[in-house]
Scaffold this motif. Structure first.
Motif, PDB file in Angstrom:
ATOM      1  N   LYS A 119       0.830  -1.204   0.000  1.00  0.00           N
ATOM      2  CA  LYS A 119       0.000   0.000   0.000  1.00  0.00           C
ATOM      3  C   LYS A 119       0.865   1.254   0.000  1.00  0.00           C
ATOM      4  O   LYS A 119       0.586   2.227  -0.715  1.00  0.00           O
ATOM      5  CB  LYS A 119      -0.920  -0.016   1.220  1.00  0.00           C
ATOM      6  CG  LYS A 119      -1.916   1.129   1.261  1.00  0.00           C
ATOM      7  CD  LYS A 119      -2.859   0.983   2.455  1.00  0.00           C
ATOM      8  CE  LYS A 119      -3.873   2.115   2.495  1.00  0.00           C
ATOM      9  NZ  LYS A 119      -4.801   1.966   3.654  1.00  0.00           N
ATOM     10  N   SER A 123       2.370   1.739  -3.457  1.00  0.00           N
ATOM     11  CA  SER A 123       1.387   2.208  -4.441  1.00  0.00           C
ATOM     12  C   SER A 123       1.100   3.693  -4.268  1.00  0.00           C
ATOM     13  O   SER A 123       0.843   4.402  -5.244  1.00  0.00           O
ATOM     14  CB  SER A 123       0.093   1.399  -4.326  1.00  0.00           C
ATOM     15  OG  SER A 123      -0.552   1.645  -3.089  1.00  0.00           O
ATOM     16  N   ARG A 124       1.168   4.192  -3.027  1.00  0.00           N
ATOM     17  CA  ARG A 124       0.932   5.625  -2.794  1.00  0.00           C
ATOM     18  C   ARG A 124       2.071   6.471  -3.339  1.00  0.00           C
ATOM     19  O   ARG A 124       1.873   7.633  -3.696  1.00  0.00           O
ATOM     20  CB  ARG A 124       0.770   5.896  -1.297  1.00  0.00           C
ATOM     21  CG  ARG A 124      -0.573   5.479  -0.731  1.00  0.00           C
ATOM     22  CD  ARG A 124      -0.846   6.205   0.574  1.00  0.00           C
ATOM     23  NE  ARG A 124       0.175   5.920   1.568  1.00  0.00           N
ATOM     24  CZ  ARG A 124       0.062   4.992   2.511  1.00  0.00           C
ATOM     25  NH1 ARG A 124      -1.029   4.239   2.566  1.00  0.00           N
ATOM     26  NH2 ARG A 124       1.026   4.802   3.391  1.00  0.00           N
ATOM     27  N   ARG A 125       3.289   5.907  -3.394  1.00  0.00           N
ATOM     28  CA  ARG A 125       4.442   6.675  -3.870  1.00  0.00           C
ATOM     29  C   ARG A 125       4.529   6.704  -5.389  1.00  0.00           C
ATOM     30  O   ARG A 125       5.322   7.444  -5.950  1.00  0.00           O
ATOM     31  CB  ARG A 125       5.735   6.093  -3.291  1.00  0.00           C
ATOM     32  CG  ARG A 125       5.865   6.287  -1.788  1.00  0.00           C
ATOM     33  CD  ARG A 125       7.314   6.165  -1.353  1.00  0.00           C
ATOM     34  NE  ARG A 125       7.848   4.831  -1.590  1.00  0.00           N
ATOM     35  CZ  ARG A 125       7.871   3.870  -0.672  1.00  0.00           C
ATOM     36  NH1 ARG A 125       7.357   4.090   0.521  1.00  0.00           N
ATOM     37  NH2 ARG A 125       8.398   2.701  -0.942  1.00  0.00           N
TER      38      ARG A 125
END
Length: 217
Positions: A211, A214-216
């Protein structure tokens, strides 16, 4: 290797490994023997031995004609690492649950560590909380009585910390709840439940990493 040289190499290994895991030597850094010798107050021989050992353990990569570098551990690497951690943590918890006095181990070793984790969490001291998290799991690995399991999981844990760049792997409240669940299962002498909750704990940490990645992006 003579005993004194071996001891110095082990000392250099521990110091350089800590620099890598704690982010003092970030991914991509080239390690210069002369600079490390000056920093650690050691000759080149134990430094070179330590670098070779760190490369074998996955904390460095050797690039032909360019020397040793701190690796960038990516998502594919982390999936492999977490897959192994899940299996090994489950085995360790199962073995501790069937040890002679699992409740005593939880009471005297794990419970004080969990108390410290709660205190550091309340204080917002994430660096200490990260160290206590490793100490909690290392206590279970060692209590399993399997020295090779302890060595492998300790190396995998260090690589996870390197990939997380010092951030705690997952939410603090969840981590504490899951540590308590591991303790309860071990103290009850329930090997199947101890393995199940330990493996779930590692899977949740792996999901938290995915997670975060994926945010980066």
């Amino acid at each position: 290797m003579p005993y004194e040289e071996r001891t110095l190499a082990q000392s250099a290994y521990g110091d350089i490994r800590a620099m890598i895991v704690d982010g003092d030597l970030p991914p991509g850094t080239k390690l210069i023997v002369r600079l490390l010798s000056e920093r650690l107050g050691l000759s080149a021989t134990p430094i070179k031995s330590a670098l070779a050992a760190l490369e074998r353990d996955g904390f460095l990569i050797a690039i032909p004609h360019r020397g040793f570098h701190v690796p960038l551990i990516g998502p594919a690497d982390m999936r492999e690492i977490y897959e192994l951690r899940e299996l090994l943590d489950g085995i360790a918890a199962r073995k501790v649950a069937v040890s002679p006095d699992p409740a005593g181990f939880v009471r005297t070793v794990l419970d004080p560590l969990l108390t410290k984790q709660r205190e550091r969490g309340d204080d917002g001291d994430l660096a200490s909380l990260r160290d206590l998290d490793v100490e909690f799991h290392r206590a279970v690995w060692r209590a399993s009585g399997n020295e090779r399991l302890t060595q492998v999981t300790d190396n995998l844990s260090g690589q996870i910390r390197l990939a997380w760049s010092g951030r705690p792997s997952g939410g603090v409240p969840r981590t504490l709840r899951e540590h308590e669940a591991i303790m309860d299962a071990i103290a009850a002498g329930d090997p199947a439940r101890a393995e199940r909750v330990s493996r779930a704990h590692v899977r949740h940490s792996a999901a938290a990493y995915e997670k975060a990645v994926s945010r980066r992006r």
